[in-house]
Design a protein around this motif. Structure first.
Motif, mmCIF file in Angstrom:
data_model
loop_
_atom_site.group_PDB
_atom_site.id
_atom_site.type_symbol
_atom_site.label_atom_id
_atom_site.label_comp_id
_atom_site.label_asym_id
_atom_site.label_seq_id
_atom_site.Cartn_x
_atom_site.Cartn_y
_atom_site.Cartn_z
ATOM 1 N N ILE A 1 0.861 -1.187 0.000
ATOM 2 C CA ILE A 1 0.000 0.000 0.000
ATOM 3 C C ILE A 1 0.896 1.235 0.000
ATOM 4 O O ILE A 1 1.761 1.378 0.874
ATOM 5 N N THR A 2 0.711 2.090 -0.988
ATOM 6 C CA THR A 2 1.538 3.294 -1.112
ATOM 7 C C THR A 2 0.646 4.521 -1.193
ATOM 8 O O THR A 2 -0.345 4.532 -1.927
ATOM 9 N N THR A 3 1.025 5.542 -0.433
ATOM 10 C CA THR A 3 0.250 6.792 -0.383
ATOM 11 C C THR A 3 1.079 7.917 -0.996
ATOM 12 O O THR A 3 2.250 8.088 -0.661
ATOM 13 N N THR A 4 0.464 8.685 -1.898
ATOM 14 C CA THR A 4 1.179 9.781 -2.553
ATOM 15 C C THR A 4 0.309 11.033 -2.596
ATOM 16 O O THR A 4 -0.888 10.964 -2.879
ATOM 17 N N SER A 5 0.911 12.169 -2.295
ATOM 18 C CA SER A 5 0.145 13.415 -2.173
ATOM 19 C C SER A 5 0.209 14.300 -3.407
ATOM 20 O O SER A 5 -0.683 15.117 -3.635
ATOM 21 N N LYS A 6 1.272 14.164 -4.225
ATOM 22 C CA LYS A 6 1.461 15.070 -5.365
ATOM 23 C C LYS A 6 1.916 14.298 -6.595
ATOM 24 O O LYS A 6 2.734 13.379 -6.497
ATOM 25 N N GLU A 7 1.399 14.707 -7.749
ATOM 26 C CA GLU A 7 1.876 14.118 -9.003
ATOM 27 C C GLU A 7 3.186 14.772 -9.426
ATOM 28 O O GLU A 7 4.041 14.142 -10.054
ATOM 29 N N HIS A 8 3.357 16.051 -9.054
ATOM 30 C CA HIS A 8 4.589 16.780 -9.352
ATOM 31 C C HIS A 8 5.090 17.458 -8.082
ATOM 32 O O HIS A 8 4.303 17.913 -7.247
ATOM 33 N N ALA B 1 8.960 18.885 -11.171
ATOM 34 C CA ALA B 1 9.507 17.554 -11.471
ATOM 35 C C ALA B 1 8.440 16.494 -11.194
ATOM 36 O O ALA B 1 7.672 16.598 -10.237
ATOM 37 N N SER B 2 8.402 15.477 -12.025
ATOM 38 C CA SER B 2 7.397 14.434 -11.879
ATOM 39 C C SER B 2 7.701 13.571 -10.664
ATOM 40 O O SER B 2 8.670 12.804 -10.662
ATOM 41 N N ARG B 3 6.882 13.697 -9.650
ATOM 42 C CA ARG B 3 7.029 12.832 -8.474
ATOM 43 C C ARG B 3 6.545 11.422 -8.805
ATOM 44 O O ARG B 3 7.067 10.434 -8.285
ATOM 45 N N LEU B 4 5.568 11.358 -9.691
ATOM 46 C CA LEU B 4 5.021 10.064 -10.097
ATOM 47 C C LEU B 4 6.108 9.189 -10.730
ATOM 48 O O LEU B 4 6.292 8.031 -10.347
ATOM 49 N N ALA C 1 -3.735 11.500 -3.678
ATOM 50 C CA ALA C 1 -4.566 12.643 -3.300
ATOM 51 C C ALA C 1 -5.177 13.314 -4.522
ATOM 52 O O ALA C 1 -6.232 13.932 -4.442
ATOM 53 N N TYR C 2 -4.534 13.181 -5.650
ATOM 54 C CA TYR C 2 -4.927 13.888 -6.866
ATOM 55 C C TYR C 2 -5.692 12.970 -7.813
ATOM 56 O O TYR C 2 -5.753 11.749 -7.606
ATOM 57 N N SER C 3 -6.231 13.577 -8.861
ATOM 58 C CA SER C 3 -6.979 12.813 -9.855
ATOM 59 C C SER C 3 -6.030 12.316 -10.946
ATOM 60 O O SER C 3 -5.196 13.069 -11.446
ATOM 61 N N LEU C 4 -6.158 11.050 -11.281
ATOM 62 C CA LEU C 4 -5.349 10.468 -12.346
ATOM 63 C C LEU C 4 -6.189 10.350 -13.612
ATOM 64 O O LEU C 4 -7.252 9.718 -13.601
ATOM 65 N N ALA C 5 -5.714 10.978 -14.688
ATOM 66 C CA ALA C 5 -6.399 10.845 -15.967
ATOM 67 C C ALA C 5 -6.386 9.376 -16.382
ATOM 68 O O ALA C 5 -5.505 8.611 -15.972
ATOM 69 N N GLU C 6 -7.337 8.982 -17.201
ATOM 70 C CA GLU C 6 -7.492 7.575 -17.550
ATOM 71 C C GLU C 6 -6.236 7.002 -18.195
ATOM 72 O O GLU C 6 -5.829 5.867 -17.887
ATOM 73 N N ASP C 7 -5.593 7.767 -19.084
ATOM 74 C CA ASP C 7 -4.392 7.240 -19.727
ATOM 75 C C ASP C 7 -3.245 7.107 -18.733
ATOM 76 O O ASP C 7 -2.441 6.163 -18.806
ATOM 77 N N ARG C 8 -3.153 8.033 -17.777
ATOM 78 C CA ARG C 8 -2.118 7.960 -16.761
ATOM 79 C C ARG C 8 -2.383 6.791 -15.810
ATOM 80 O O ARG C 8 -1.460 6.100 -15.383
ATOM 81 N N GLU D 1 -16.422 23.566 6.808
ATOM 82 C CA GLU D 1 -16.032 22.353 6.092
ATOM 83 C C GLU D 1 -14.588 22.494 5.629
ATOM 84 O O GLU D 1 -14.209 23.488 5.013
ATOM 85 N N LYS D 2 -13.778 21.505 5.947
ATOM 86 C CA LYS D 2 -12.353 21.555 5.623
ATOM 87 C C LYS D 2 -11.928 20.302 4.879
ATOM 88 O O LYS D 2 -12.490 19.229 5.074
ATOM 89 N N LYS D 3 -10.882 20.468 4.064
ATOM 90 C CA LYS D 3 -10.286 19.323 3.394
ATOM 91 C C LYS D 3 -9.106 18.850 4.240
ATOM 92 O O LYS D 3 -8.259 19.647 4.648
ATOM 93 N N ALA D 4 -9.040 17.567 4.500
ATOM 94 C CA ALA D 4 -8.036 17.020 5.421
ATOM 95 C C ALA D 4 -6.786 16.589 4.650
ATOM 96 O O ALA D 4 -6.623 15.414 4.305
ATOM 97 N N PHE D 5 -5.886 17.554 4.386
ATOM 98 C CA PHE D 5 -4.681 17.238 3.628
ATOM 99 C C PHE D 5 -3.785 16.253 4.390
ATOM 100 O O PHE D 5 -3.259 15.306 3.816
ATOM 101 N N SER D 6 -3.628 16.470 5.698
ATOM 102 C CA SER D 6 -2.801 15.554 6.491
ATOM 103 C C SER D 6 -3.467 14.194 6.663
ATOM 104 O O SER D 6 -2.796 13.196 6.932
ATOM 105 N N GLY D 7 -4.774 14.178 6.500
ATOM 106 C CA GLY D 7 -5.512 12.937 6.681
ATOM 107 C C GLY D 7 -5.258 11.899 5.600
ATOM 108 O O GLY D 7 -5.638 10.739 5.749
ATOM 109 N N LEU D 8 -4.581 12.317 4.514
ATOM 110 C CA LEU D 8 -4.255 11.344 3.477
ATOM 111 C C LEU D 8 -3.423 10.203 4.055
ATOM 112 O O LEU D 8 -3.578 9.050 3.656
ATOM 113 N N ALA D 9 -2.572 10.537 5.017
ATOM 114 C CA ALA D 9 -1.700 9.528 5.628
ATOM 115 C C ALA D 9 -2.488 8.513 6.451
ATOM 116 O O ALA D 9 -1.942 7.479 6.840
ATOM 117 N N ARG D 10 -3.758 8.798 6.716
ATOM 118 C CA ARG D 10 -4.625 7.884 7.456
ATOM 119 C C ARG D 10 -5.234 6.812 6.560
ATOM 120 O O ARG D 10 -5.687 5.756 7.035
#
Length: 384
Positions: A3-10, A21-24, A61-68, A102-111
């Motif tokens: 299981i791998t968690t990633t917050s940014k595509e770049h 730079a491409s983090r992906l 955390a981000y949206s992946l296009a279908e081709d990606r 209403e808030k978006k839980a950016f740190s909560g991605l690690a959960r």
């Protein structure tokens, strides 16, 4: 299950990264491919002859296009993954308990790895859940399972769960400031421990000289003598909020609340049985839903208060809510090296105070030097 968690595509240019730079492609996929291929080495069979398969659950955390998305799935399957689950747009929202906002839980991605573990708990027997720039090897996994079995067989039962722990390291760049300030180029390799093997964690460019940690050092450890089947002195990594034996609570250098000594390990490795024990041991529960009644900081299922270091680094599991203790073996050849995991971003050395960095081989030898001293003192606990 990997299981791998990633917050940014770049990368965004902070913390020593290059903006855009491409983090992906630069960190996430190389780390995952390296882990999968290593786990499936030797024909996919471990020392006991059991055949391993690796399924993958990627949380973005981000949206992946279908081709990606198809590209990611193809690369991971080509590396050897049997099944690939891609969960994108994984950030959750919550309503703040005090402001009603209403808030978006950016740190909560690690959960989110907790939900993935729960989802796959009945169908998988071993879980590796780490951040996107951590590489895990077959040696790590087999050593973890072997040492876990030894710890499980101990007659010592004081209500604490114990598992092998990990410490993050980087490979110091010869062109960087740390190489020069630490005088790494002048160290004589012939004088270093011959059984310290940095290649177990960090690849072909790693040596006894250039593998260094920054959030743990010789002051991080307590010691305990364990009975058979261990039968040796081992080192214990900090447990947040739990008092240390033989260390004054007002000494900040040795206080377990000191994050610079805690050894954040950016993830967790556990068998299904260990996960179930975690869930039973944690006052908050380890798997969702979390118990907000017993632990008030778990309001909004922990999204409102807790950060990455809590969920992923280890303040939850290796803290006062769960009290799981991390054990580091160091007496036998190769043992210590198997507790080191490679921080593939390799950027902390460019952004963190140089004084915090220690050579991993030097810490191994420090721990070994303590064994003779400890046998003549009361600075460790002997478990009968």
């Amino acid at each position: 299950m990997l299981i791998t968690t990633t917050s940014k595509e770049h990368d965004d240019g902070t913390r020593g990264t290059i903006k855009g730079a491409s983090r992906l492609h630069g960190k996430l996929l190389p780390s995952m491919v390296s882990t999968i291929t290593s786990l499936l080495g030797d024909g996919g069979r471990d020392k006991r002859g059991r055949r391993w398969t690796v399924d993958v659950h990627l949380i973005a955390a981000y949206s992946l296009a279908e081709d990606r998305r198809r590209e990611v799935e193809d690369i991971l399957r080509e590396a050897g993954a049997t099944q690939v689950t891609v969960q994108d747009e994984a950030l959750r929202t919550y309503v703040h308990s005090k402001t009603g906002e209403e808030k978006k839980a950016f740190s909560g991605l690690a959960r989110e790895h907790r939900f993935a573990i729960k989802q796959h708990l009945d169908t998988h027997d071993f879980f590796l859940a780490f951040e996107d720039d951590i590489s895990i090897t077959r040696a790590h996994a087999e050593n973890f399972l072997e040492k876990s079995l030894m710890l499980d067989e101990l007659s010592w039962n004081d209500g604490r769960l114990r598992i092998p722990g990990f410490m993050r390291v980087e490979v110091v760049k010869e062109t960087g400031r740390l190489w020069k300030s630490k005088g790494l180029g002048s160290i004589d390799l012939q004088q270093l421990a011959k059984d310290f093997d940095p290649r177990l964690c960090c690849g072909v460019n790693a040596t006894e000289v250039n593998v260094m940690g920054w959030e743990w050092n010789s002051d991080s450890f307590d010691f305990v003598k364990l009975p058979e089947p261990v039968g040796e002195i081992v080192a214990l990594l900090p447990t947040v909020g739990v008092a240390r034996a033989k260390r004054p609570s007002d000494d900040k250098q040795h206080n377990h609340w000191n994050a610079q000594l805690f050894a954040q390990q950016a993830g967790v490795m556990a068998t299904r049985e260990q996960v179930l024990k975690f869930d039973e041991a944690c006052t908050s529960r380890y798997l969702p839903p979390f118990d907000e009644g017993r632990e008030s900081s778990m309001v909004n299922q922990g999204l409102e208060v807790h950060n990455v270091e809590f969920w992923s680094g280890g303040f939850h599991l290796f803290g006062k809510m769960c009290r799981v203790q991390r054990v580091v073996f160091f007496e036998k050849p190769g043992d210590f090296s198997n507790h080191l995991i490679y921080h593939r971003s390799n950027n902390k050395q460019d952004t963190i105070d140089e004084e915090r960095f220690v050579r991993a081989e030097a810490v191994q030898e420090f721990l070994r030097s303590k064994v003779e001293e400890l046998t003549d003192t009361e600075d460790y606990v002997v478990v009968a």
